[in-house]
Design an enzyme around this catalytic site. Structure first.
Site, PDB file in Angstrom:
ATOM      1  N   ASP A 169       0.661  -1.783  -0.140  1.00  0.00           N
ATOM      2  CA  ASP A 169       0.100   0.345   0.355  1.00  0.00           C
ATOM      3  C   ASP A 169       0.361   0.866  -0.006  1.00  0.00           C
ATOM      4  O   ASP A 169       2.316   1.614   1.164  1.00  0.00           O
ATOM      5  CB  ASP A 169      -1.303   0.203   1.370  1.00  0.00           C
ATOM      6  CG  ASP A 169      -2.246  -0.673   0.984  1.00  0.00           C
ATOM      7  OD1 ASP A 169      -2.653  -0.681   0.326  1.00  0.00           O
ATOM      8  OD2 ASP A 169      -1.842  -1.754   2.125  1.00  0.00           O
ATOM      9  N   ASP A 217      -9.521  -6.865  -0.782  1.00  0.00           N
ATOM     10  CA  ASP A 217      -8.850  -6.286   0.160  1.00  0.00           C
ATOM     11  C   ASP A 217      -9.865  -5.341   1.330  1.00  0.00           C
ATOM     12  O   ASP A 217     -10.301  -4.390   1.381  1.00  0.00           O
ATOM     13  CB  ASP A 217      -8.099  -5.314  -0.460  1.00  0.00           C
ATOM     14  CG  ASP A 217      -6.606  -5.000   0.582  1.00  0.00           C
ATOM     15  OD1 ASP A 217      -6.278  -4.839   1.754  1.00  0.00           O
ATOM     16  OD2 ASP A 217      -5.783  -3.980   0.687  1.00  0.00           O
TER      17      ASP A 217
END
Length: 220
Positions: A34, A174
């Site tokens: 991320d 996710d």
């Protein structure tokens, strides 16, 4: 087809080399990375130097999620790392076709990310252009949020479009992905499951390999 992607942001940042070794032993399919700019989400994470070090210390392909505004700026910043995928948010993209073409030119598989509140209609025309869709089941930015079950209806709608395609993109999910949420996601044709604190990087007993083997049994 399914595989697991380990959210490396949730790993022990002080012992990343050891963490990578354990994830390789677990035969993790992807490393989900991320990248957050503190603008699109209220958090910051994972600059180029960190991901360069990760890339040099593992054979696991990288899966970069740009939770940022101005995604093209960050694509150019991270393209030299040669991840397998780069996902960028449709909500912040000014020219998705241009950004998808840039990733293709760099040998990177393009992926479009969609936040929970964004309708599927925003990405329909881009479905033939990408290799993967990152469907967020929590708001991007922080681990530990509750699973947003309204996203299941979004997956059902998305699958109507994908069934008409000869080579549909993969669906990556996710956000609070674990033994409770995986079955319903699998029923709705999710392919790539990002594992974070709720399923992998937690205090429960067992190695990463043992935890992933346990989750694998959910698909049998």
């Amino acid at each position: 087809m399914y595989q697991f992607a380990a959210s490396i942001m949730c790993a022990d940042q002080m012992n990343l080399k050891k963490e990578l070794t354990e994830l390789e032993k677990a035969e993790t399919g992807l490393l989900h990375c991320d990248v957050m700019d503190g603008v699109f989400v209220d958090n910051m994470a994972m600059g180029p130097y960190i991901l360069e070090e990760i890339k040099e210390n593992t054979s696991i392909p990288l899966d970069i999620h740009l939770a940022t505004v101005t995604p093209f700026k960050y694509m150019k910043m991270f393209a030299h790392i040669k991840p397998k995928y780069i996902s960028f948010h449709i909500e912040t993209s000014e020219n998705p076709e241009k950004e998808i073409e840039f990733l293709r030119e760099k040998g990177i598989s393009p992926s479009l990310a969609l936040s929970p509140e964004t309708p599927v209609s925003e990405i329909v025309k881009f479905l033939p252009l990408v290799d993967m869709l990152l469907i967020m089941t929590v708001n991007p930015g922080f681990a530990g949020q509750p699973f947003n079950y309204s996203v299941i209806e979004k997956l059902k709608e998305l699958n109507i479009y994908l069934k008409e395609m000869e080579n549909p993109p993969l669906i990556e999910v996710d956000g609070n992905i674990n033994e409770k949420t995986i079955p319903i996601l699998y029923e709705n044709n999710a392919n790539v499951y990002v594992l974070g604190t709720s399923a992998l990087f937690n205090t429960a007993s067992g190695t990463y390999k043992e935890k992933i083997e346990k989750l694998t049994k959910l698909f049998i």
